[in-house]
Design a protein around this motif. Structure first.
Motif, PDB file in Angstrom:
ATOM      1  N   LEU A   1      37.599 -57.103  75.884  1.00 38.70           N
ATOM      2  CA  LEU A   1      36.592 -57.540  74.851  1.00 38.70           C
ATOM      3  C   LEU A   1      37.009 -56.965  73.448  1.00 38.70           C
ATOM      4  CD1 LEU A   1      33.271 -57.123  77.172  1.00 38.70           C
ATOM      5  CD2 LEU A   1      35.029 -59.173  76.744  1.00 38.70           C
ATOM      6  N   GLN A   2      37.041 -57.760  72.588  1.00 43.41           N
ATOM      7  CA  GLN A   2      37.381 -57.045  71.342  1.00 43.41           C
ATOM      8  C   GLN A   2      36.329 -56.640  70.588  1.00 43.41           C
ATOM      9  OE1 GLN A   2      40.651 -56.914  70.006  1.00 43.41           O
ATOM     10  NE2 GLN A   2      39.943 -55.963  68.451  1.00 43.41           N
ATOM     11  N   LEU A   3      36.257 -55.269  70.329  1.00 43.23           N
ATOM     12  CA  LEU A   3      34.864 -54.757  69.573  1.00 43.23           C
ATOM     13  C   LEU A   3      35.201 -54.908  67.947  1.00 43.23           C
ATOM     14  CD1 LEU A   3      34.566 -51.465  72.044  1.00 43.23           C
ATOM     15  CD2 LEU A   3      33.562 -53.768  72.389  1.00 43.23           C
ATOM     16  N   THR A   4      34.133 -54.963  67.400  1.00 45.72           N
ATOM     17  CA  THR A   4      33.954 -54.834  65.945  1.00 45.72           C
ATOM     18  C   THR A   4      34.103 -53.679  65.408  1.00 45.72           C
ATOM     19  OG1 THR A   4      31.488 -55.004  66.037  1.00 45.72           O
ATOM     20  CG2 THR A   4      32.457 -57.224  66.091  1.00 45.72           C
ATOM     21  N   GLN A   5      34.478 -53.374  64.338  1.00 44.76           N
ATOM     22  CA  GLN A   5      34.224 -51.966  63.677  1.00 44.76           C
ATOM     23  C   GLN A   5      33.414 -51.084  63.944  1.00 44.76           C
ATOM     24  OE1 GLN A   5      35.670 -52.093  59.687  1.00 44.76           O
ATOM     25  NE2 GLN A   5      36.313 -50.081  59.375  1.00 44.76           N
ATOM     26  N   ASP A   6      33.729 -50.021  64.001  1.00 45.23           N
ATOM     27  CA  ASP A   6      32.491 -48.855  64.525  1.00 45.23           C
ATOM     28  C   ASP A   6      31.220 -49.370  65.134  1.00 45.23           C
ATOM     29  OD1 ASP A   6      33.711 -47.573  62.218  1.00 45.23           O
ATOM     30  OD2 ASP A   6      32.236 -48.617  60.699  1.00 45.23           O
ATOM     31  N   PHE A   7      31.752 -50.032  66.435  1.00 45.00           N
ATOM     32  CA  PHE A   7      31.134 -50.544  67.581  1.00 45.00           C
ATOM     33  C   PHE A   7      31.527 -49.812  68.751  1.00 45.00           C
ATOM     34  CE2 PHE A   7      29.418 -52.707  70.887  1.00 45.00           C
ATOM     35  CZ  PHE A   7      28.066 -53.547  70.640  1.00 45.00           C
ATOM     36  N   VAL A   8      30.709 -48.536  68.703  1.00 43.08           N
ATOM     37  CA  VAL A   8      30.718 -47.777  70.096  1.00 43.08           C
ATOM     38  C   VAL A   8      29.832 -48.058  71.140  1.00 43.08           C
ATOM     39  CG1 VAL A   8      30.784 -45.194  70.699  1.00 43.08           C
ATOM     40  CG2 VAL A   8      31.290 -45.880  68.582  1.00 43.08           C
ATOM     41  N   VAL A   9      30.578 -48.366  72.270  1.00 42.79           N
ATOM     42  CA  VAL A   9      29.564 -49.104  73.245  1.00 42.79           C
ATOM     43  C   VAL A   9      28.732 -48.078  73.909  1.00 42.79           C
ATOM     44  CG1 VAL A   9      29.373 -50.315  75.472  1.00 42.79           C
ATOM     45  CG2 VAL A   9      31.150 -50.858  73.575  1.00 42.79           C
ATOM     46  N   THR A  10      27.297 -48.105  74.165  1.00 40.53           N
ATOM     47  CA  THR A  10      26.352 -47.231  74.852  1.00 40.53           C
ATOM     48  C   THR A  10      25.624 -47.976  75.970  1.00 40.53           C
ATOM     49  OG1 THR A  10      24.669 -47.794  72.999  1.00 40.53           O
ATOM     50  CG2 THR A  10      26.305 -45.770  72.734  1.00 40.53           C
ATOM     51  N   SER A  11      25.949 -49.323  76.159  1.00 38.53           N
ATOM     52  CA  SER A  11      25.049 -49.831  77.298  1.00 38.53           C
ATOM     53  C   SER A  11      25.630 -51.322  77.375  1.00 38.53           C
ATOM     54  CB  SER A  11      23.427 -50.082  76.903  1.00 38.53           C
ATOM     55  OG  SER A  11      23.266 -50.926  75.805  1.00 38.53           O
ATOM     56  N   PHE A  12      25.529 -51.716  78.706  1.00 37.67           N
ATOM     57  CA  PHE A  12      26.080 -53.252  79.031  1.00 37.67           C
ATOM     58  C   PHE A  12      25.385 -53.908  80.134  1.00 37.67           C
ATOM     59  CE2 PHE A  12      28.828 -54.261  82.525  1.00 37.67           C
ATOM     60  CZ  PHE A  12      29.250 -55.604  82.027  1.00 37.67           C
ATOM     61  N   VAL A  13      25.096 -55.077  80.094  1.00 37.60           N
ATOM     62  CA  VAL A  13      24.542 -55.752  81.046  1.00 37.60           C
ATOM     63  C   VAL A  13      25.248 -57.371  81.035  1.00 37.60           C
ATOM     64  CG1 VAL A  13      22.797 -56.885  79.695  1.00 37.60           C
ATOM     65  CG2 VAL A  13      22.370 -56.556  81.830  1.00 37.60           C
ATOM     66  N   MET A  14      25.268 -58.021  82.349  1.00 40.06           N
ATOM     67  CA  MET A  14      25.898 -59.142  82.642  1.00 40.06           C
ATOM     68  C   MET A  14      24.731 -60.224  82.739  1.00 40.06           C
ATOM     69  SD  MET A  14      28.929 -59.159  82.265  1.00 40.06           S
ATOM     70  CE  MET A  14      29.233 -60.979  83.027  1.00 40.06           C
ATOM     71  N   VAL A  15      24.894 -61.203  82.043  1.00 40.34           N
ATOM     72  CA  VAL A  15      23.823 -62.648  82.043  1.00 40.34           C
ATOM     73  C   VAL A  15      24.677 -63.511  83.309  1.00 40.34           C
ATOM     74  CG1 VAL A  15      22.808 -64.362  80.900  1.00 40.34           C
ATOM     75  CG2 VAL A  15      22.956 -62.111  79.911  1.00 40.34           C
ATOM     76  N   ASN A  16      23.869 -63.967  83.931  1.00 43.81           N
ATOM     77  CA  ASN A  16      24.325 -65.126  85.112  1.00 43.81           C
ATOM     78  C   ASN A  16      24.050 -66.385  84.261  1.00 43.81           C
ATOM     79  OD1 ASN A  16      24.974 -66.375  87.224  1.00 43.81           O
ATOM     80  ND2 ASN A  16      23.100 -66.056  88.097  1.00 43.81           N
ATOM     81  N   ARG A  17      25.169 -67.098  83.861  1.00 43.79           N
ATOM     82  CA  ARG A  17      25.068 -68.206  83.352  1.00 43.79           C
ATOM     83  C   ARG A  17      26.532 -68.860  83.319  1.00 43.79           C
ATOM     84  NH1 ARG A  17      25.607 -71.201  78.445  1.00 43.79           N
ATOM     85  NH2 ARG A  17      23.900 -72.722  78.247  1.00 43.79           N
ATOM     86  N   GLY A  18      26.746 -69.955  83.674  1.00 44.87           N
ATOM     87  CA  GLY A  18      27.916 -70.712  83.964  1.00 44.87           C
ATOM     88  C   GLY A  18      28.818 -70.077  85.132  1.00 44.87           C
TER      89      GLY A  18
END
Length: 850
Positions: free
Chosen positions: A286-303
């Motif tokens: 996953l390509q992160l945008t500039q200054d995007f520091v990940v602090t949380s994550f969730v998956m959506v069940n679609r497709g």
């Protein structure tokens, strides 16, 4: 002062004077527990232990026991548990019964009754175990403190030591614990991260290798190899309808200084620690945008592959469509900055009730708020609409949230040195643990009744488990201080908004059999609430207070798990810039010309410095506030304002003031941006505290006011809206034995008679029948007769509103037996005027005495 008198003076305890009173009993032990004054103390001996209960102004009960040290012959007060029993301040009443093994009951200023059961009767409410810091020690490594840990079950966690040892720690039924060494990895020395989810834990360090532990297999496996030092580990799960027993578990791995994040799918059947199995795992970049520091994550069940939603340290959100087959790293298909003002700590997902094309996305943040967004997947792309965002009683460190199996939304975080678990759905704190605060290492696994919380203290892991709520409430409480403002929304079901001196606004629903149920608490004001008003359609709420505080709230009904969605969409431009109070307001909804579908409100505000201002508010405009007109009264404080209907070119507004007058205002003929008072009529000897306006059949206006002089006044305005309206008043002196703080009026539908209800500081609710012969001048044709009265248990009544009824304004128009009267003050009470007999029913009593 004579020296003999000085010798007898006793210090209050707050000074530096050393006390030496030889006649005083000896001090055995002392301890500091409450944050404010202690109102009552109870002592008793149970099971050969001297127990002390203290009840304080901070609305908590602290249980102590007296511990005697034989070797030093000294005593010590040891704190056993702290329970927050009520909202706001003060525990006013307490009781203890030995029939239920020392069960305690408390009554607080919020009107609730709390039961604190004894641990021995109801089982262990909370157990605490301190683990040794040296889980692994040897001659070569005598000090090996725990570095990171995560829960894999309510009674088990994975711990990584400072020297790289991975250990499974299990809490035994007898309160002891056992340890099982799983592995040792050099790259986990001095730095490691651990996170757990759904019986699985993943661990990583500075080398980039990610290890997974599953409780079903109890073995470690390598799930990913990140290119560098791992900066973040996150886990999420996807449950599908066709294969609910085998959910998909995914892990997101971020590395220090990298613009990519690895999304790895984990399968329990692949727990084989070899290179080929790791390579076969489904891994996406996953390509992160500039200054995007990940602090949380969730998956959506679609497709087929799902959608990944990431939260950042700056409060932004990015969405990735995993069905995309483009080569290289995936770029976000949607991103939005400023979703929160600080790091988004947790993302949670819940499906709505009506459509499968939408999802409710919940987020918690370190800005002290949690939010709900309606995410809709349409043909034109993804829409992201904010439907709820409020702060919590603790904060700003909100660290997580979870939707329980019972359908409740839980939010947890820290207030100073305490860990708090709060149930948003039931509006109460579920769990409170004194710990080392947010800056120490910690882990939490929640349940419906509490959960298991572990934290690091003095190099050791302290483990606390709560199996049931320590405080059980017989009835839900309300505000912790007296209520000063109240408004009931139109439509059905009705929402009751109350504002109190505790600076909170609460939204209630009311049911005759179950009473009031608090849906939300709105925390934005820093002063006591002065006035509340709903928009005609019940989707906007307006609130005012001191310091020129004025807020506009957007209300969305039927948001799952939060009862009702609330968003503060705007604040007054001069909010907090002076010490003026906005005493009253009147809101008129208008339709701007040439802007179909746009909502605009004209808001007239009465200020404590005798100023009257009308603002235009347009929520869809970049600059929503526009000052339309303003004017000034004399030196008295304006107490309320009403826009008269119809609004003529001359007399457009009516105000009441603390000098006992009602005033009519009209536009200034020489300045369109100014209004001035044109008529000033005295109705009371001093302040007008309550007012209601009723339009008579001949289009004249009846103003009913209650004053600080204990009187009830009926003022009729005729020749309106002509240039010189006539105001005449009929005064009922000594209508109450104290100030009249609330009045209501409605038509009975019988011979043009009106029904007026009044309440005063004498705690009396009185009903008056008013008949008006409109053919006579002024108030010559006004006849007032008291129908009945009742004693109210609500002290310091602040306002009174109609509850129930039909139409746009509850209780107005045709007489409706379903319309009741809600009295608010120090508590809330509902009165029936002519319904079935009951404790709060006022029936016809024309021959009763005052």
């Amino acid at each position: 002062m004579p020296e003999a008198v000085l010798d007898q003076a006793v210090d209050t305890g707050f000074g530096a004077t050393e006390q030496s009173n030889e006649n005083a009993p000896p001090l055995i032990a002392a301890a500091l527990g409450h944050v404010s004054r202690i109102w009552s103390v109870r002592t008793f001996v149970s099971n050969d232990r001297f127990t002390i209960w203290t009840f304080g102004e901070d609305a908590t009960r602290i249980e102590w026991h007296l511990e005697h040290h034989t070797e030093s012959s000294q005593c010590q007060l040891v704190q056993d548990r702290v329970d927050t029993c009520h909202t706001g301040k003060n525990i006013w009443s307490t009781a203890r019964t030995i029939l239920l093994e020392d069960t305690c009951a408390t009554g607080g200023a919020d009107g609730s009754i709390a039961i604190l059961p004894d641990d021995e009767l109801h089982g262990s409410v909370r157990s605490t175990v301190t683990l040794f810091s040296q889980l692994h020690a040897s001659r070569e490594r005598p000090l090996d403190a725990t570095k990171s840990y995560a829960f894999v079950a309510q009674d088990a966690l994975i711990a990584v030591s400072n020297q790289g040892h991975i250990t499974l720690v299990t809490l035994l039924p007898n309160g002891e614990f056992s340890t099982e060494s799983l592995a040792y990895h050099e790259e986990l020395r001095t730095y490691s991260l651990a996170t757990g989810f759904a019986g699985t834990a993943i661990v990583a360090g500075k080398g980039g290798t990610v290890y997974m532990f599953d409780t079903a297999v109890k073995e470690l496996s390598i799930v990913a190899n990140a290119p560098g030092k791992v900066a973040g580990l996150f886990m999420s799960i996807i449950r599908t309808a066709d294969d609910a027993t085998r959910p998909r578990l995914l892990a997101l791995v971020t590395t220090l200084g990298s613009s990519n994040a690895q999304l790895v799918e984990v399968s329990a059947s692949e727990l084989i620690d070899n290179t080929s199995a790791t390579a076969r795992r489904n891994c996406r970049q996953l390509q992160l945008t500039q200054d995007f520091v990940v602090t949380s994550f969730v998956m959506v069940n679609r497709g087929v592959d799902g959608i990944a939603v990431l939260g950042s340290r700056s409060g932004a959100i990015a969405v990735y469509d995993l069905s995309s087959q483009r080569p290289g790293g995936l770029h976000p298909c949607f991103d939005r900055a400023g979703v929160h003002g600080d790091a988004i700590t947790t993302l949670g997902l819940a499906p709505p009730k009506d459509t499968s094309e939408s999802r409710y996305l919940f987020a918690s943040s370190r800005d002290g708020t949690y939010s709900a967004h309606l995410v809709t997947f349409g043909i034109e792309g993804l829409s992201f609409d904010l439907v709820h965002k409020l702060s919590i009683s603790f904060g700003p460190n909100i660290e997580g949230l979870r939707i329980t199996q019972a359908g409740h939304l839980q939010v947890w975080g820290f207030r100073s040195k305490h860990f708090i678990l709060h149930d948003v759905t039931s509006q109460e704190d579920v769990m409170k643990v004194e710990c080392s605060g947010v800056h120490s290492s910690w882990a939490f696994l929640s349940t419906d009744e509490g959960g298991t919380f572990a934290w690091t203290q003095a190099g050791k892991i302290v483990w606390t488990t709560q199996t049931q709520q320590p405080v059980q409430r017989i009835n839900a409480g309300g505000h912790g201080r007296e209520i000063k403002a109240c408004a009931v929304s139109p439509g059905s079901p009705q929402l009751v908004a109350t504002g109190a001196e505790d600076t909170d606004i609460k939204l209630f629903t009311y049911d005759k059999t179950r009473g009031f149920r608090c849906l939300q608490t709105l925390r934005k004001h820093v002063t006591g609430i002065q006035h509340l008003q709903w928009s005609p359609d019940g989707t906007w709420l307006f609130s005012s207070g001191g310091f020129e505080e004025f807020y506009v709230w957007k209300i969305t009904r039927d948001v799952p798990y939060v009862n009702v969605g609330v968003v503060c969409t705007a604040r007054y431009p001069r909010n907090g810039k002076s010490d003026l109070r906005i005493m009253g307001l009147d809101v008129q909804e208008v339709q701007p010309e040439g802007h179909h579908g746009t909502i605009e409100f004209h808001i007239t505000m009465a200020y404590s410095d005798s100023t009257l201002k009308t603002w235009s508010f347009n929520s869809s405009s970049p600059d929503p506030w526009t000052l339309m007109v303003q004017g000034s009264y004399l030196t008295s404080c304006l107490s309320s304002v009403y826009i008269l209907e119809p609004a003529g070119p001359n007399a457009t507004a009516l105000t009441t003031s603390t000098d006992g007058h009602v005033n009519l205002w009209s536009s200034d003929s020489t300045d369109a941006a100014r209004v001035s008072w044109t008529s000033r009529h005295q109705v009371h000897q001093n302040a007008v505290l309550s007012c209601t306006v009723h339009t008579l059949p001949d289009r004249s206006t009846l103003i009913i006011t209650g004053g600080d002089d204990n009187a009830l006044a009926f003022t009729r305005i005729t020749d309106y809206p002509l240039a010189s309206p006539s105001l005449r008043t009929l005064i009922i002196p000594r209508a109450h034995a104290a100030a009249v703080t609330g009045v209501l009026c409605r038509s009975t539908g019988v011979d043009g008679a009106l029904e007026v209800v009044s309440v005063g500081l004498d705690q009396k609710v009185k009903v008056w029948q008013v008949r008006i012969d409109t053919s006579q001048d002024g108030v010559d044709g006004v006849e007032v007769q008291r129908k009945g009265k009742g004693w109210s248990s609500v002290a310091d009544a602040g306002e009174m509103v109609w509850l129930g009824g039909r139409g746009r304004a509850p209780g107005q128009g045709v007489h409706n037996q379903q319309a009741e009267v809600l009295v608010v003050g120090v508590g809330m009470e509902v009165w029936s005027l002519d319904g079935d007999d009951g404790p709060n029913t006022i029936k016809e009593a024309l021959d009763s005495k005052s």
